[in-house]
Design a protein around this motif. Sequence first.
Motif, PDB file in Angstrom:
ATOM      1  N   GLU A 272       8.873   2.620   6.503  1.00  0.00           N
ATOM      2  CA  GLU A 272       9.193   3.813   5.732  1.00  0.00           C
ATOM      3  C   GLU A 272       9.157   3.470   4.253  1.00  0.00           C
ATOM      4  N   ASN A 273       8.914   4.485   3.437  1.00  0.00           N
ATOM      5  CA  ASN A 273       8.837   4.255   1.999  1.00  0.00           C
ATOM      6  C   ASN A 273      10.146   3.707   1.471  1.00  0.00           C
TER       7      ASN A 273
ATOM      8  N   ASP B 219       3.677   1.234   2.855  1.00  0.00           N
ATOM      9  CA  ASP B 219       5.012   1.651   2.430  1.00  0.00           C
ATOM     10  C   ASP B 219       5.200   3.160   2.611  1.00  0.00           C
ATOM     11  N   GLY B 220       4.920   3.654   3.823  1.00  0.00           N
ATOM     12  CA  GLY B 220       5.139   5.066   4.115  1.00  0.00           C
ATOM     13  C   GLY B 220       4.083   5.995   3.546  1.00  0.00           C
ATOM     14  N   SER B 221       2.851   5.538   3.439  1.00  0.00           N
ATOM     15  CA  SER B 221       1.775   6.373   2.897  1.00  0.00           C
ATOM     16  C   SER B 221       1.585   7.631   3.725  1.00  0.00           C
TER      17      SER B 221
ATOM     18  N   ALA C 268       8.350  -3.407  -0.416  1.00  0.00           N
ATOM     19  CA  ALA C 268       7.104  -3.656   0.316  1.00  0.00           C
ATOM     20  C   ALA C 268       6.564  -5.052   0.007  1.00  0.00           C
ATOM     21  N   ARG C 269       6.551  -5.403  -1.253  1.00  0.00           N
ATOM     22  CA  ARG C 269       6.062  -6.725  -1.658  1.00  0.00           C
ATOM     23  C   ARG C 269       6.921  -7.832  -1.041  1.00  0.00           C
ATOM     24  N   ASN C 270       8.232  -7.660  -1.107  1.00  0.00           N
ATOM     25  CA  ASN C 270       9.134  -8.679  -0.561  1.00  0.00           C
ATOM     26  C   ASN C 270       8.997  -8.822   0.948  1.00  0.00           C
ATOM     27  N   LEU C 271       8.753  -7.720   1.649  1.00  0.00           N
ATOM     28  CA  LEU C 271       8.537  -7.799   3.092  1.00  0.00           C
ATOM     29  C   LEU C 271       7.304  -8.642   3.398  1.00  0.00           C
TER      30      LEU C 271
ATOM     31  N   ILE D 235       0.850  -1.194   0.000  1.00  0.00           N
ATOM     32  CA  ILE D 235       0.000   0.000   0.000  1.00  0.00           C
ATOM     33  C   ILE D 235       0.884   1.242   0.000  1.00  0.00           C
ATOM     34  N   TYR D 236       0.614   2.140  -0.942  1.00  0.00           N
ATOM     35  CA  TYR D 236       1.295   3.435  -0.929  1.00  0.00           C
ATOM     36  C   TYR D 236       0.369   4.506  -1.507  1.00  0.00           C
TER      37      TYR D 236
END
Length: 122
Positions: A93-94, A67-69, A100-103, A38-39
Amino acid sequence: MPLVADLHGDQRWCILMATSLELSCRFQSQSIGVVIPIYNVAPYLRECLDSVINQTYKNLHVVLVNDGSTDGSLEIAKEYVLKDSRFVLLDKENGGLSHARNLGIDYFALKLPLGGGANTLF
C-alpha cells in the motif's frame, strides 16, 4: 548497499542511476543490488526497466517496490519480473517514497525469502 533508482516522479534519476552502473562497476564478479521504488510512473517505467536490463554489467539483482500505484505501473512491473529472473517485485500500500525505498533495501539487508520460488511478494 544497493543502488536506488528513484521513480517517484522523475524518470531521469533511474536512467542516471542505471547508466552509472556501467561506469562504476569495476569488478564483474560483484553482485549489485538495485532498488526501484515505483509510484504512478507507467509512462516512464518501461524506459527505466529496459535501461537496467540493457546494462552490459549483468550481475544485477533488481527489487521493484510498487508503492500502491493506480496507473498500471504494477502490471508493467509484473511483465518485467516474468521477463527477467533478476527482478523481484514487492507490492505494498502507498506509504511514501522513503518507506518504499527502505523496504527494497531491507530486502537485500535481510534477504527476505521469496515463498515458493516466485519472483513476486505481496
